[in-house]
Design a protein around this motif. Structure first.
Motif, PDB file in Angstrom:
ATOM      1  N   ASN A 183       0.801  -1.219   0.000  1.00  0.00           N
ATOM      2  CA  ASN A 183       0.000   0.000   0.000  1.00  0.00           C
ATOM      3  C   ASN A 183       0.838   1.276   0.000  1.00  0.00           C
ATOM      4  N   TYR A 184       1.961   1.213   0.666  1.00  0.00           N
ATOM      5  CA  TYR A 184       2.716   2.453   0.852  1.00  0.00           C
ATOM      6  C   TYR A 184       4.211   2.222   0.716  1.00  0.00           C
ATOM      7  N   CYS A 194       4.666  17.741   1.538  1.00  0.00           N
ATOM      8  CA  CYS A 194       5.391  16.933   0.554  1.00  0.00           C
ATOM      9  C   CYS A 194       4.416  15.953  -0.102  1.00  0.00           C
ATOM     10  N   PRO A 195       4.398  15.904  -1.427  1.00  0.00           N
ATOM     11  CA  PRO A 195       3.412  15.033  -2.086  1.00  0.00           C
ATOM     12  C   PRO A 195       3.753  13.546  -2.046  1.00  0.00           C
ATOM     13  N   TRP A 196       4.964  13.207  -1.657  1.00  0.00           N
ATOM     14  CA  TRP A 196       5.348  11.790  -1.771  1.00  0.00           C
ATOM     15  C   TRP A 196       5.793  11.151  -0.461  1.00  0.00           C
ATOM     16  N   PRO A 221       1.969   6.245   6.286  1.00  0.00           N
ATOM     17  CA  PRO A 221       1.674   7.545   6.897  1.00  0.00           C
ATOM     18  C   PRO A 221       1.238   7.420   8.355  1.00  0.00           C
ATOM     19  N   PHE A 222       1.429   8.490   9.098  1.00  0.00           N
ATOM     20  CA  PHE A 222       0.898   8.625  10.461  1.00  0.00           C
ATOM     21  C   PHE A 222       1.447   7.556  11.405  1.00  0.00           C
ATOM     22  N   GLU A 223       2.656   7.067  11.103  1.00  0.00           N
ATOM     23  CA  GLU A 223       3.291   6.050  11.944  1.00  0.00           C
ATOM     24  C   GLU A 223       3.939   6.677  13.176  1.00  0.00           C
ATOM     25  N   PRO A 266       5.100  11.285   3.879  1.00  0.00           N
ATOM     26  CA  PRO A 266       4.134  11.856   4.838  1.00  0.00           C
ATOM     27  C   PRO A 266       4.727  12.243   6.177  1.00  0.00           C
TER      28      PRO A 266
END
Lengths: 415, 415, 415, 415
Positions: B78-79, B165-167, B83-85, B169
């Motif tokens: 997925n990534y 940043c677009p890439w 994110p948000f880790e 998180p």
């Protein structure tokens, strides 16, 4: 392996970096006359320059756009450049001076003399002569399938039908790789060399304002090559801007000056904008390469445009402009009518400190820029004096280390 | 008047143009490990470099992105970056090495040692140590209002909420003019200096991929200033590209290298594209300034990305790449896993002629480019030998003055 | 085959085209209060509406942005929306009214009542109640991994880290296809339904101002579906504009109104611009679908924005605006503080002819537009009277078939 | 007040919405012949249509671009359209059929008959006759200052010099507000009406591929008005696409069909892309207005383009195309050479169910689209049968409620 160096210097009889050891200085007819200047007016400005500005370093007298149009400006309400007109052209598709505006261009028996007589007049004053041209080949020549001099090709074989210049209707672009393309450019440059031209301002070539703004790359190379092979030292100036910084390396190989801005006028916002442009180009100044901030709109302007007026620049703004142009080492081309300059304007144009910095400067450098205060430095390599110019580009007075600077004003000090 | 020179060199204890007299050479973990590299793997590559590549000039060992993420790559489907880790962070909002990946970063009593022990190991091999960082401040620190070390400010006071940043998180950008902004950058750089870091690759900073791609100008200045004031000679490398040529003057004041391309991989089209980029940047190489063509994707690649494979570059393409990088004087950062290089790859990386050109070269110059044949030249200033490289970037064999050059291949000769 | 109709109407208990048979009319707190409105102020406006405007057709009382922010506007000099603040939120990541601004939202034992008490108050006046929401899920909920009500999912699992709203820092967007995404939207809509909400203005959703301005397509569908399945007739209004005309078909399936302009203020140029927007949208008006020209900035404005002032629209411009809004059949949402309206403003808002045209109009049609004169027509389907409005959008008086029309003015006649 | 309705219907003798009650069906010479079709070939296709396709609803025989060019395609290696050629033109600047290609266009005494004899031939078969034209006025007419028929104006007075069509070099655009502009358009439309033209495909007018893609708005109005005032029912078809959806209202007032795509060819990606385009335009179909998916590239193609080949569409893709075109109610213009169609192709073109849906359909509606499965519905208003078409636009077989659908294939069922 020499043949591969086709973009580089040295394969002809002249070297472009010898033409303009310092930023060119002169006068250009556009800002006051638009498309309308005539022989008498050119001579009057040349006379004035010889008397008042030559000593200060000014030398080029340049006739700007559409000197080949007998009816130029006759329908100014609808057009700056009347489309599909019958302009003065020779049998090889080369524009000629309009005889009604430049009487000396026709000999006693009706023979075409081009700008040779006018050029002689200017040279006799100890000055140099320049003309404006449009990139490409006249549309009229193309639709009439005119021959290219000294070849079996015709104009329609080298022109391309689109895109066309968005602002002037006279020309089609030339496909640089077509047989006959170089020959056409040589045919005009050789003619200009015979006329005694020392400076060519080629328009619609530096940023052609479309999807591919540097799409005239090939034509720039042809023009440069035609000049090199002509054997005459003709300064090549490219317009309009803004030039593309990513093409700096290519411009530096093929031209002497290139506009780093679109047309500049007597408006503060355009002047303010120049600080950003100079910042970008600061490392590309010198040695025959002169990023060009455009003409100096001083004095009386825009008679030909139908809105004659005194320059809107305040004395502070005028000084700011001249200081920036000089410390950055832009070419200095006066735009206003010379014979109508007032004493203050003339004194500024004769300023020895600023002109010295322009003529003998080293590498310009922007030291600081916070959007309000901008600081540049340069050195006069002859006197070894280093200067620092502090500009206030904000709308409020700024206190700079105890020195108060008015809005739009500047202070020049020795470092 | 000294205070106005705030963008210029000289106000600190180190000068950036002394850090990298020649293009930096080394190894970077990204192309093989993505976000997953660990201490053991870093050491193995360092050992290999010390034994096989140090003599050839290679010296930097660089750990790339997300060394602070304990769970990096655990949801690769997925990534790339989850994110948000909950990443490893200290009480001042500064990321720390993930202990499960870098065991030496935790002392016997649980105290944080950062990368100091690993850095020591690498220094003991006679090599230098580098890390990747993301521009800005961790989002986690911002939402938790963490204090900025040595100040009364908190993270939320210096961060801005958009754009992000677009890439990746992990971070928010920092408003460079807010009180506390410089202090935060100094707090991380000082920590890196204590760790013994010699090279920082800062990401999401050179081209931030939005409306204002150079919107990180202020943060670049803070980073540079923090390095200068740290007193440690830390090379500053900016990513990703393409860098903006109109900001060349600013990059040259604040950094040592900057990517002139987006991520490069083992794909001919990307390599071919580099010729255009080098053309643009050719006049901006040297003296502590190194436009960066990105890592060399040689050998085994992409294990961490989940698609481990041998580089798709053919031997001709690999030679083309290394020749261009060397004659242009790009930094040379090997991307593939060092311990898995084959003999041919290793031999190329040890090539004395090319490495000599890279290390002791002068001003690179593109002599010719017609879209098929491209020619560059440079001189080894130590041996005084001038080289000419002729590249065939077309899909067909080209006959160049009697020399046949295969597609995607090149020929290097002495001039 | 029914399951395939997932974008179409009919699978729930309510049908969106039954909610708003005529363009919604009401008052919105934004233009006067910005982020600061409180319970007392809302009630005062509701009281005024019930007494003075209800009979004219006005019915919605709408609380605009950041009703969950206790410190809203406390740092107006730096931010319209303070980033990274601790806003009022429940354990499921759902914003709640700030108790300091909406005291009735907390019960005697501290229990959260939301807007239910205020909604009851407004319903008792015979009016309807609306609120503003931001698309997505609070960033605070995401970084704290809060649970989504009634599920095993957490906020971080449905949010995406970029892009983020460029103008408001409160939320992350939701990946519409992630498990838990619909459940989150249902959890908030069901809560709003319990509160008695009749109208939702969802922001950052119609044109999200980035590379993919309609990138919120999936979230729009979830919101619509959550409303349908809530069983409550809640008008769905989407902001900001300009909405994309190529998505008209999709908007018409999922919402009741959508902004066809960015924020409108009391400025002639913005009003003039609306003629072009109405032209584009003229065939998309009616039957539950109301392209929205934005609020009417009449009366006192901008107290919350820190620049309280009387609307800059002249009486002619105000009439032009109201006439265009009514003949085009835009929703009519008053932006100014109701209790401070003067008699002329109130009279205009009560105008039976214009309101009748808005409420009972047919298909609006622009008959003519030459950049100076613009003519629209529509019919009151109840009275069968057809009207023609002639607007002068130029800066000069226009003579229209013998009728003189002042600049910025209009004439409404029966056809 | 009637004079203000200048954009609206009704001021002339014919009404555009009466010309094309159903989507036009026919054949167009372009896809097979490019610029080369001649009289004999046109007749052969007309004969074939009369015999095999007329009963199925096909009726228009359309001659595409450059029928006025005697040397069309004689330099196909360099140009699709040879620039600056001497084309066939009358004394009023109106192109005429090239006599070498259309012998019947010249009478026994050399007098010009235009397409009248060919038109008669086609009408005698019970079919209708159409031609392609380029927007504007021939460049040759402009540079020669040719008179506009029945006026004192000349071509150079109504043409503008830039921008020009980027892909065809024959014309200059016309300034719609100049005196003489309407007269020129009337002079050509009246001539076409005399020739018996029933259908005009005007090119370079719907999306003119520049900064202002709908910059031909005024010329569209002139063309429409010239048709209305000609008194002949001439279908007006506008190319190329993609048409701008924000101009739908204007197109619907002035034309019968407009291309919603750029040129379509026998390539799956272009066909797949059409689903997105139909989605956007679905609410704009019917009543004389036919968003146009472009010609059907079936059978033999591209002889004139120099790459003659059988259509690359598979039978599944061909059925997908025809089904989408019919259920969406696009005009149906066969692009391939009719006489070379095979039996399967012919059978598809004669399909009564699909043709019935196209001819007598109601409002098309896309019910579903997840990027893999796309579902459309429409009703045959004559038979009252409702159809549902399920398309698989993915690369994998899809199971749709138990029905397996191959990639690029579709299933049509009654609802």
């Amino acid at each position: 392996m020499a043949t591969v160096f086709s973009n580089a210097e040295g394969h002809g009889s002249v070297n472009k970096n010898d033409f303009a050891k310092r930023p060119p200085m002169g006068w250009n007819s556009y800002d006051y006359y638009d498309t309308t200047v005539n022989e008498e007016q050119v001579k009057a400005n040349a006379d004035f320059m010889a008397k008042n500005l030559k000593q200060a370093g000014y030398e080029y007298v340049v006739i700007d756009i559409e000197w080949y149009a007998p009816n130029a400006a006759s329908d100014r309400e609808n057009y700056q450049y009347i489309p599909f007109e019958r302009n003065e052209i020779d049998e090889y598709g080369r524009f000629q001076p309009a005889p009604n505006r430049f009487p000396s261009s026709v000999g006693p028996n009706g023979e075409r003399l081009g700008f040779k007589p006018l050029s002689d007049y200017i040279h006799n004053l100890g000055l140099k002569f320049g003309i404006h041209i449009m990139r490409g080949i006249p549309r009229a020549a193309v639709h009439e399938h005119m021959p290219i001099k000294g070849t079996g090709y015709t104009a329609n074989q080298i022109a391309y039908p689109s895109p066309v210049c968005p602002w002037n209707p006279d020309m089609y672009g030339i496909s640089a790789t077509k047989p006959g393309a170089l020959e056409y450019y040589k045919s005009i440059i050789d003619m200009y060399a015979e006329w005694g031209v020392d400076f060519i301002k080629c328009d619609d070539i530096c940023n052609i304002k479309g999807e591919n703004p540097y799409g005239s790359r090939g034509e720039i190379e042809l023009l440069h090559r035609a000049i090199v092979e002509s054997g005459r030292e003709i300064v090549l100036s490219l317009s309009p801007g803004p030039a593309l910084i990513e093409e700096a390396w290519h411009l530096e190989r093929n031209a002497n000056m290139w506009r780093i801005t679109d047309d500049l006028w007597d408006v503060w916002d355009l002047l303010k904008d120049m600080f950003r442009r100079c910042e970008i180009w600061q490392k590309h100044v010198g040695g025959g390469n002169w990023p060009d901030c455009d003409m100096l709109p001083f004095g009386m302007l825009c008679k030909g445009h139908g809105c004659e007026h005194k320059s809107n620049l305040t004395p502070d703004e005028r000084l700011t402009m001249y200081t920036l142009w000089c410390i950055f080492r832009s070419p200095l081309m006066i735009g206003g009518e010379l014979t109508l300059l007032d004493q203050d304007e003339l004194a500024l144009l004769q300023d020895e400190t600023l002109n010295g910095l322009n003529m003998y400067g080293g590498q310009p450098e922007q030291l600081f820029n916070d959007g309000k205060i901008v600081i540049w430095t340069n050195v006069n390599t002859k006197t070894k004096v280093r200067y620092i110019a502090v500009f206030n580009i904000s709308e409020d007075e700024q206190d700079f280390h105890g020195v108060k600077i008015r809005p739009h004003a500047c202070v020049l000090t020795e470092a």
